[in-house]
Design a protein around this motif. Sequence first.
Motif, PDB file in Angstrom:
ATOM      1  N   ALA A   1      23.238  20.119 -12.261  1.00 56.15           N
ATOM      2  CA  ALA A   1      24.456  20.891 -12.490  1.00 56.15           C
ATOM      3  C   ALA A   1      24.236  21.786 -13.693  1.00 56.15           C
ATOM      4  N   SER A   2      24.413  23.078 -13.483  1.00 59.13           N
ATOM      5  CA  SER A   2      24.211  24.028 -14.580  1.00 59.13           C
ATOM      6  C   SER A   2      25.540  24.420 -15.200  1.00 59.13           C
ATOM      7  N   GLY A   3      25.478  24.940 -16.421  1.00 64.03           N
ATOM      8  CA  GLY A   3      26.690  25.311 -17.131  1.00 64.03           C
ATOM      9  C   GLY A   3      27.073  24.237 -18.135  1.00 64.03           C
ATOM     10  N   THR A   4      28.140  24.508 -18.869  1.00 59.41           N
ATOM     11  CA  THR A   4      28.632  23.549 -19.860  1.00 59.41           C
ATOM     12  C   THR A   4      29.546  22.546 -19.170  1.00 59.41           C
ATOM     13  N   ILE A   5      29.106  21.311 -19.127  1.00 56.50           N
ATOM     14  CA  ILE A   5      29.835  20.275 -18.393  1.00 56.50           C
ATOM     15  C   ILE A   5      30.179  19.140 -19.327  1.00 56.50           C
ATOM     16  N   TRP A   6      31.416  18.726 -19.278  1.00 53.04           N
ATOM     17  CA  TRP A   6      31.823  17.580 -20.085  1.00 53.04           C
ATOM     18  C   TRP A   6      31.565  16.267 -19.376  1.00 53.04           C
ATOM     19  N   SER A   7      31.890  16.212 -18.102  1.00 54.44           N
ATOM     20  CA  SER A   7      31.679  14.965 -17.380  1.00 54.44           C
ATOM     21  C   SER A   7      31.670  15.196 -15.881  1.00 54.44           C
ATOM     22  N   ILE A   8      30.987  14.299 -15.189  1.00 56.13           N
ATOM     23  CA  ILE A   8      30.997  14.252 -13.730  1.00 56.13           C
ATOM     24  C   ILE A   8      31.185  12.805 -13.344  1.00 56.13           C
ATOM     25  N   ASN A   9      32.156  12.531 -12.519  1.00 56.44           N
ATOM     26  CA  ASN A   9      32.407  11.145 -12.133  1.00 56.44           C
ATOM     27  C   ASN A   9      31.345  10.678 -11.152  1.00 56.44           C
ATOM     28  N   THR A  10      31.517  10.966  -9.891  1.00 52.44           N
ATOM     29  CA  THR A  10      30.558  10.529  -8.874  1.00 52.44           C
ATOM     30  C   THR A  10      29.688  11.694  -8.413  1.00 52.44           C
ATOM     31  N   MET A  11      28.409  11.418  -8.272  1.00 48.23           N
ATOM     32  CA  MET A  11      27.494  12.389  -7.676  1.00 48.23           C
ATOM     33  C   MET A  11      26.904  11.769  -6.411  1.00 48.23           C
ATOM     34  N   GLY A  12      26.589  12.604  -5.462  1.00 44.00           N
ATOM     35  CA  GLY A  12      26.085  12.045  -4.224  1.00 44.00           C
ATOM     36  C   GLY A  12      25.259  13.015  -3.417  1.00 44.00           C
ATOM     37  N   TRP A  13      24.599  12.461  -2.436  1.00 39.92           N
ATOM     38  CA  TRP A  13      23.812  13.231  -1.473  1.00 39.92           C
ATOM     39  C   TRP A  13      24.401  13.030  -0.092  1.00 39.92           C
ATOM     40  N   TYR A  14      24.502  14.127   0.625  1.00 36.93           N
ATOM     41  CA  TYR A  14      24.986  14.133   1.985  1.00 36.93           C
ATOM     42  C   TYR A  14      23.965  14.874   2.841  1.00 36.93           C
ATOM     43  N   ARG A  15      24.026  14.678   4.152  1.00 36.30           N
ATOM     44  CA  ARG A  15      23.109  15.397   5.017  1.00 36.30           C
ATOM     45  C   ARG A  15      23.791  15.758   6.317  1.00 36.30           C
ATOM     46  N   GLN A  16      23.268  16.828   6.906  1.00 37.44           N
ATOM     47  CA  GLN A  16      23.777  17.278   8.188  1.00 37.44           C
ATOM     48  C   GLN A  16      22.612  17.728   9.047  1.00 37.44           C
ATOM     49  N   ALA A  17      22.456  17.036  10.162  1.00 35.71           N
ATOM     50  CA  ALA A  17      21.423  17.406  11.130  1.00 35.71           C
ATOM     51  C   ALA A  17      22.045  18.340  12.163  1.00 35.71           C
TER      52      ALA A  17
ATOM     53  N   ARG B   1      28.381  16.260   8.976  1.00 36.25           N
ATOM     54  CA  ARG B   1      27.812  15.868   7.686  1.00 36.25           C
ATOM     55  C   ARG B   1      28.135  14.406   7.422  1.00 36.25           C
ATOM     56  N   GLU B   2      27.153  13.693   6.909  1.00 45.46           N
ATOM     57  CA  GLU B   2      27.337  12.283   6.622  1.00 45.46           C
ATOM     58  C   GLU B   2      26.870  11.980   5.196  1.00 45.46           C
ATOM     59  N   VAL B   3      27.477  10.970   4.611  1.00 46.77           N
ATOM     60  CA  VAL B   3      27.076  10.562   3.277  1.00 46.77           C
ATOM     61  C   VAL B   3      25.761   9.795   3.366  1.00 46.77           C
ATOM     62  N   VAL B   4      24.874  10.066   2.445  1.00 47.75           N
ATOM     63  CA  VAL B   4      23.599   9.366   2.353  1.00 47.75           C
ATOM     64  C   VAL B   4      23.672   8.311   1.250  1.00 47.75           C
ATOM     65  N   ALA B   5      24.064   8.758   0.056  1.00 47.77           N
ATOM     66  CA  ALA B   5      24.147   7.850  -1.089  1.00 47.77           C
ATOM     67  C   ALA B   5      25.011   8.487  -2.157  1.00 47.77           C
ATOM     68  N   THR B   6      25.699   7.647  -2.908  1.00 47.31           N
ATOM     69  CA  THR B   6      26.507   8.103  -4.030  1.00 47.31           C
ATOM     70  C   THR B   6      26.252   7.217  -5.237  1.00 47.31           C
ATOM     71  N   ILE B   7      26.532   7.767  -6.404  1.00 43.56           N
ATOM     72  CA  ILE B   7      26.353   7.005  -7.633  1.00 43.56           C
ATOM     73  C   ILE B   7      27.406   7.440  -8.645  1.00 43.56           C
ATOM     74  N   THR B   8      28.024   6.481  -9.300  1.00 38.73           N
ATOM     75  CA  THR B   8      29.044   6.789 -10.296  1.00 38.73           C
ATOM     76  C   THR B   8      28.391   7.076 -11.644  1.00 38.73           C
ATOM     77  N   SER B   9      29.188   7.544 -12.570  1.00 39.55           N
ATOM     78  CA  SER B   9      28.667   7.809 -13.907  1.00 39.55           C
ATOM     79  C   SER B   9      28.205   6.526 -14.589  1.00 39.55           C
ATOM     80  N   GLY B  10      28.733   5.403 -14.139  1.00 38.03           N
ATOM     81  CA  GLY B  10      28.324   4.118 -14.690  1.00 38.03           C
ATOM     82  C   GLY B  10      27.113   3.519 -14.013  1.00 38.03           C
ATOM     83  N   GLY B  11      26.639   4.197 -12.963  1.00 36.62           N
ATOM     84  CA  GLY B  11      25.416   3.755 -12.308  1.00 36.62           C
ATOM     85  C   GLY B  11      25.603   2.918 -11.052  1.00 36.62           C
ATOM     86  N   LYS B  12      26.843   2.768 -10.610  1.00 32.78           N
ATOM     87  CA  LYS B  12      27.064   2.006  -9.378  1.00 32.78           C
ATOM     88  C   LYS B  12      26.739   2.883  -8.182  1.00 32.78           C
TER      89      LYS B  12
END
Length: 121
Positions: free
Chosen positions: A24-40, A45-56
Amino acid sequence: QVQLVESGGGLVQAGGSLRLSCAASGTIWSINTMGWYRQAPGNQREVVATITSGGKSNYANSVKGRFTISRDNAKNTVYLQMTSLKPEDTAVYSCNAGDLTTPTLRLSSLWGQGIQVTVSS
């Protein structure tokens, strides 16, 4: 301007590995959940994996044991290590940042442009 930039996609043989990155570019204070999705092609589109800021982390059943998601909060970057790749993993992979906060705005969801992953048999 805040944006997500993916890298690391490409063509790999079945059984091989790839590592995707999304920064993520730019000035960012926080991001809660980040994830990867895919579409064949022809699929939703389907979720592949997600991760919270705490690492879950959470994974789609189809990738459990083969893919690993991780993130570097200091760099606002999320990674997807993909191993034992299968032809059915072929898709456009997109990164998502959920509940992103900057000095001037708050976004509920931000998407990257997507990156192609092709697994040959």
